[in-house]
Design a protein around this motif. Structure first.
Motif, short mmCIF file in Angstrom:
data_model
loop_
_atom_site.label_atom_id
_atom_site.label_comp_id
_atom_site.label_asym_id
_atom_site.label_seq_id
_atom_site.Cartn_x
_atom_site.Cartn_y
_atom_site.Cartn_z
N GLY A 1 0.78 -1.22 0.00
CA GLY A 1 0.00 0.00 0.00
C GLY A 1 0.82 1.27 0.00
N THR A 2 1.95 1.28 0.71
CA THR A 2 2.77 2.49 0.71
C THR A 2 3.39 2.73 -0.66
N ASP A 3 3.66 1.65 -1.40
CA ASP A 3 4.14 1.82 -2.78
C ASP A 3 3.04 2.41 -3.66
N PHE A 4 1.79 1.98 -3.44
CA PHE A 4 0.69 2.52 -4.22
C PHE A 4 0.52 4.01 -3.94
N ASP A 5 0.69 4.40 -2.67
CA ASP A 5 0.62 5.82 -2.32
C ASP A 5 1.71 6.60 -3.06
N ARG A 6 2.93 6.04 -3.04
CA ARG A 6 4.04 6.73 -3.69
C ARG A 6 3.80 6.87 -5.20
N LEU A 7 3.32 5.80 -5.83
CA LEU A 7 3.10 5.84 -7.27
C LEU A 7 2.00 6.83 -7.65
N LEU A 8 0.93 6.87 -6.84
CA LEU A 8 -0.13 7.84 -7.11
C LEU A 8 0.39 9.26 -6.92
N SER A 9 1.20 9.46 -5.88
CA SER A 9 1.77 10.78 -5.63
C SER A 9 2.67 11.21 -6.80
N MET A 10 3.53 10.29 -7.25
CA MET A 10 4.44 10.63 -8.35
C MET A 10 3.69 10.91 -9.64
N ALA A 11 2.58 10.20 -9.85
CA ALA A 11 1.83 10.38 -11.10
C ALA A 11 0.98 11.64 -11.10
N LYS A 12 0.42 12.00 -9.94
CA LYS A 12 -0.58 13.07 -9.94
C LYS A 12 -0.22 14.30 -9.11
N VAL A 13 0.54 14.14 -8.04
CA VAL A 13 0.80 15.29 -7.15
C VAL A 13 2.15 15.93 -7.42
N MET A 14 3.19 15.11 -7.56
CA MET A 14 4.52 15.68 -7.77
C MET A 14 4.63 16.53 -9.04
N PRO A 15 3.92 16.23 -10.13
CA PRO A 15 3.96 17.15 -11.28
C PRO A 15 3.50 18.56 -10.93
N GLU A 16 2.62 18.68 -9.92
CA GLU A 16 2.17 20.01 -9.50
C GLU A 16 3.28 20.76 -8.77
N LEU A 17 4.33 20.03 -8.37
CA LEU A 17 5.49 20.64 -7.70
C LEU A 17 6.70 20.70 -8.61
#
Length: 420
Positions: free
Chosen positions: A220-236
């Motif tokens: 699950g923590t990997d899934f959180d990281r992958l979702l963050s990298m795909a959708k949130v980190m581009p905003e940063l």
């Protein structure tokens, strides 16, 4: 005073402790205000020099109290990060020390409920702490045993977490079945092909009933990281280029900001200097400036917690709106099940390949599986659920207590091994 025996499921996201009653029936202890799960989280408060645990730790952190939040500690076992230290005011703690502090608190709360000392314990462990590295895997178990033994347990044994889930499930079967235990936790995904039956449940040695095991360090923590990298980190700024268009911005800080146990590495003066240099070169400097503000305010763990909440929301709805404030700015982006599925594509493939390996080792095909037993919170992720249904369309689908079945099975195993 009699020796009390328990099962300890120390999880990446949540932990449980279970005991057996006078009739030998396992039950979960209330570890936090009567609740049977204790989130595997510590918060070192700087203002009052206290250590808080579980939901209380998260609640204190969310208030903005000054301190250090530690989570996903299990993911560090067997890795180079175990040699790192984290500074709490004037004191430095090693990860083994922090593990010990958390386990000691679980033990204390269990003993308070049971009214006596717990000296014998069966600890759950994933099939693989570390993928494709037997030596690192042995080291991880040794590190966990060291942390447990230091808290005063006299007898310690280990059991694979999926086997513990099978022991719990077996209490309700009326005939022999061939089961695939699917244990998708916060840090690992484990699979075991096991023969279960009322008769076999009474046997002390079940090794012959375990036809195969296979595991992969995806959870699950990997899934959180992958979702963050795909959708949130581009905003940063992730994926954007420098002003001259010659290169992309460095990936490493975004990866660290999306990974619970790496976030503390960003809270240094050197990281902030590097990010300010990146901002000066960036084609979209305002995004990097938002990241700098986020790190200055130590909002990294809170951000990943918000991503995790969005992932959970996508188990119930097809879309959700992600919004996260950073000073006067707002990180916002829509998220959909389709985007989460795309982000997890490689992980789903690795899980499917590991299931295939478990079947191959058992010498069977998917159609031979009678029951598909699901445990662990990540089995509720839509992409995972669809993949499992496609692989085993004829199997009985059994949803256990996704957060409690491993602990219950470990308590049963503890009774067999140690009595009490």
């Amino acid at each position: 005073m009699m020796n009390l025996t328990c099962g300890l499921d120390f999880g990446t996201s949540n932990s449980t402790m279970a005991h057996r009653d006078a009739d030998g029936v396992p039950y979960l202890l209330g570890l936090e205000a009567g609740r049977q799960t204790l989130p595997s989280v510590l918060f070192f408060g700087f203002e009052d020099d206290t250590i808080r645990f579980g939901r209380e730790a998260v609640a204190e952190y969310v208030t903005g109290a000054e301190g250090r939040l530690m989570r996903s500690l299990k993911s560090v076992l067997g890795t180079a990060l175990m040699s790192d230290t984290t500074r709490v005011k004037a004191r430095s703690y090693g990860f083994l020390d922090i593990l010990g502090i958390f386990i000691a608190e679980v033990k204390r709360r269990a003993e308070q409920e049971l009214g006596g000392p717990v000296e014998s314990i069966v600890c759950g462990r994933p099939v693989h702490f570390v993928d494709d590295d037997a030596e690192a895997d042995r080291l991880a178990e040794s590190q966990l045993e060291s942390a447990v033994r230091a808290q005063g347990f006299r007898q310690i044994a280990f059991q694979f977490e999926p086997i513990a889930a099978a022991l719990d499930y077996e209490r309700q079967v009326s005939a022999e079945k061939l089961a695939l235990i699917v244990d998708l936790g916060g840090g690992t995904s484990d699979f075991s092909v096991v023969r279960v039956s009322p008769e076999r449940a009474r046997a002390a040695d079940r090794s012959a009933d375990i036809l195969s095991t296979a595991g992969v360090h995806v959870g699950g923590t990997d899934f959180d990281r992958l979702l963050s990298m795909a959708k949130v980190m581009p905003e940063l700024g992730l994926g954007t280029r420098t002003r001259d268009g010659k290169r992309h911005l460095p990936v490493a800080p975004y990866y660290d900001l999306s990974t619970w146990h790496r976030i503390n590495r960003l809270y240094t003066a050197q990281t902030l200097r590097d990010l300010r240099g990146t901002s000066r070169e960036a084609a979209a400097p305002e995004r990097v400036e938002t990241m700098i503000a986020l790190i200055e305010d130590r909002l990294g763990h809170r951000l990943v917690g918000a991503v995790e909440a969005a992932k959970i929301a996508l188990s119930q709805a097809t879309e959700t709106d992600f919004r996260f404030p950073v000073r006067e700015r707002m990180i916002e982006t829509p998220m959909s099940v389709a985007e989460l599925t795309a982000a997890l594509d490689n992980s789903v493939e690795r899980i499917a390949a590991t299931i295939a390996e478990a079947l191959r080792r058992a010498g069977i095909r998917a159609g031979a599986i009678d029951s598909l037993i699901l445990t662990g919170g990540s089995t509720q992720v839509p992409a995972i659920a669809r993949q499992l249904a496609a692989l085993f369309p004829e199997a009985e689908l059994v949803r256990t207590d996704v957060l409690g079945s491993v602990g219950l099975g470990l308590a049963l195993d503890a009774g067999r091994k140690f009595g009490g």
